[in-house]
Design an enzyme around this catalytic site. Sequence first.
Site, mmCIF file in Angstrom:
data_model
loop_
_atom_site.group_PDB
_atom_site.id
_atom_site.type_symbol
_atom_site.label_atom_id
_atom_site.label_comp_id
_atom_site.label_asym_id
_atom_site.label_seq_id
_atom_site.Cartn_x
_atom_site.Cartn_y
_atom_site.Cartn_z
ATOM 1 N N ASN A 199 3.032 6.819 3.959
ATOM 2 C CA ASN A 199 2.688 5.451 3.555
ATOM 3 C C ASN A 199 1.921 5.512 2.236
ATOM 4 O OD1 ASN A 199 1.473 2.958 3.155
ATOM 5 N ND2 ASN A 199 1.049 2.617 5.322
ATOM 6 N N CYS A 206 -1.777 -2.488 0.281
ATOM 7 C CA CYS A 206 -0.321 -2.557 0.471
ATOM 8 C C CYS A 206 0.345 -3.770 -0.166
ATOM 9 C CB CYS A 206 -0.013 -2.490 1.967
ATOM 10 S SG CYS A 206 -0.773 -1.056 2.745
ATOM 11 N N HIS A 266 6.984 -3.174 1.225
ATOM 12 C CA HIS A 266 5.980 -2.151 1.500
ATOM 13 C C HIS A 266 6.466 -1.355 2.705
ATOM 14 C CE1 HIS A 266 2.425 -0.079 2.611
ATOM 15 N NE2 HIS A 266 2.260 -0.780 3.721
#
Lengths: 95, 357
Positions: B300, B122, B269
């Site tokens: 995600n 991430c 993120h």
Amino acid sequence: MNDMIKLLVLESIEEINKDSQIEELYSPSFDTNFFDLVDSLAVLNFILDIEQRLEGHFGRYIQIANEDVMDASKTPFRTVKDIVEFITRTVESEG
Amino acid sequence: MAKICFNRAQISAIATTVGDRKLSIDDEKEKFHFDDNSLRRLKKTIGLDSRYVVSEGICTSDLCYQSAIDIFRQLDIDCNDVEALLFVTQSPDYRAPSTAIIMQDRLGLSVDTLAYDINLGCSGFVYGLFTAFSFIQSGLKKVLLLVGDVASSLTGKSDKTLAPLMGDAGSAILIDRVEHQRSYFVMHSDGSGCQHLIIPGGGCRKPYRRSVVVEDRGSEDADLRSDMDMYMNGGEIFNFSIKVVPKLFQELFEFTGVTEKEIDYFVLHQPNKYILQNIAKRLGISEEKMPSKTASVFGNQNSASITGTINGFLHEKFSDHELKNVFVGFGIGLSWGACYVETNAIYAPEVMMFDGR
């Protein structure tokens, strides 16, 4: 202040328990161990709900979540008493 | 603290391709054994709604390939001009060699191209951008950065703590050398928290064996996850995010001398709606300047979540305007970093769905 925050905390617990449906949280006492009874998502829901209630009452955003909320050894959200005292201190410190 | 300033690198293009299958959380209710209450809570708090994943056999490199080819065609890029290719991913084609090297050939780049993988999640876009900008500062003229993951392949298929969150995406970012363009980076790493977000199996510590998977599937959460799948301690990662990200903003503002009011977009993120809205509230940043819907729409996207947000929700702004941006990545490692980057009407098309190229 303390009584009002206690009322808001109990309202929030009642709200999140509509989903969690945990017997001990239907009529929680000051000593009820909230943190150990619920899962992490319920803790997040509680924070979300209590922050909205505080914002509605005080007219400004008051940050309740901090880096210790999910830490089992440090969380200020252990018992109902802990929660009320932590939120009271937080509100008072933010003036 | 690693604080670095560059003055010769500029982003020219960002393109993102997502998986070809759109999944709705309502349709996945039975698969993950969610009851109505659980599903309602997840939608409300985390913002779960839909996600895009790939069909079987499609790799991150395939998504990145489509993004890169789109940039090459639309900007009429001569492949021989690309001097470096970086591929940031946790889902490479093979354990070895680096997928970046395979992509050098597949994209038709010169054998004079520098190419290697970076294993980050991430925080990966910020770190990849930092590395690309470093190459430009060192003298290269054109760098292609690929970031992304087939994140749906990293989790246990039935692990309801992680699988419903994950979306698949691959981005391509073209970086060029210019006369003057300042950018600032602040980077951190803390390996003491590695166990909170980890795929334990498959490396030398716990090599892949069929029995690793089989044994784990016999334990309590087995039906959900083996050591070959990603594990996340959600509470610890929440604490980490709340702790480090606001501080990161402060560090970046002090380093750059830029104030929050001067920034057009804070693109973070995108782990989930709750974490982002909490960060935005505590920093006093409006939702218009800090988008938070990416995970709810696309899932995600790991290292492609910042670029996925730009192509998914801000593509017109990035295409038409000069912007002052802050990009922030944080996650597995633990690893986190932020950068201040100005963009000037770059090529930024709307998110593409994988079309099988």
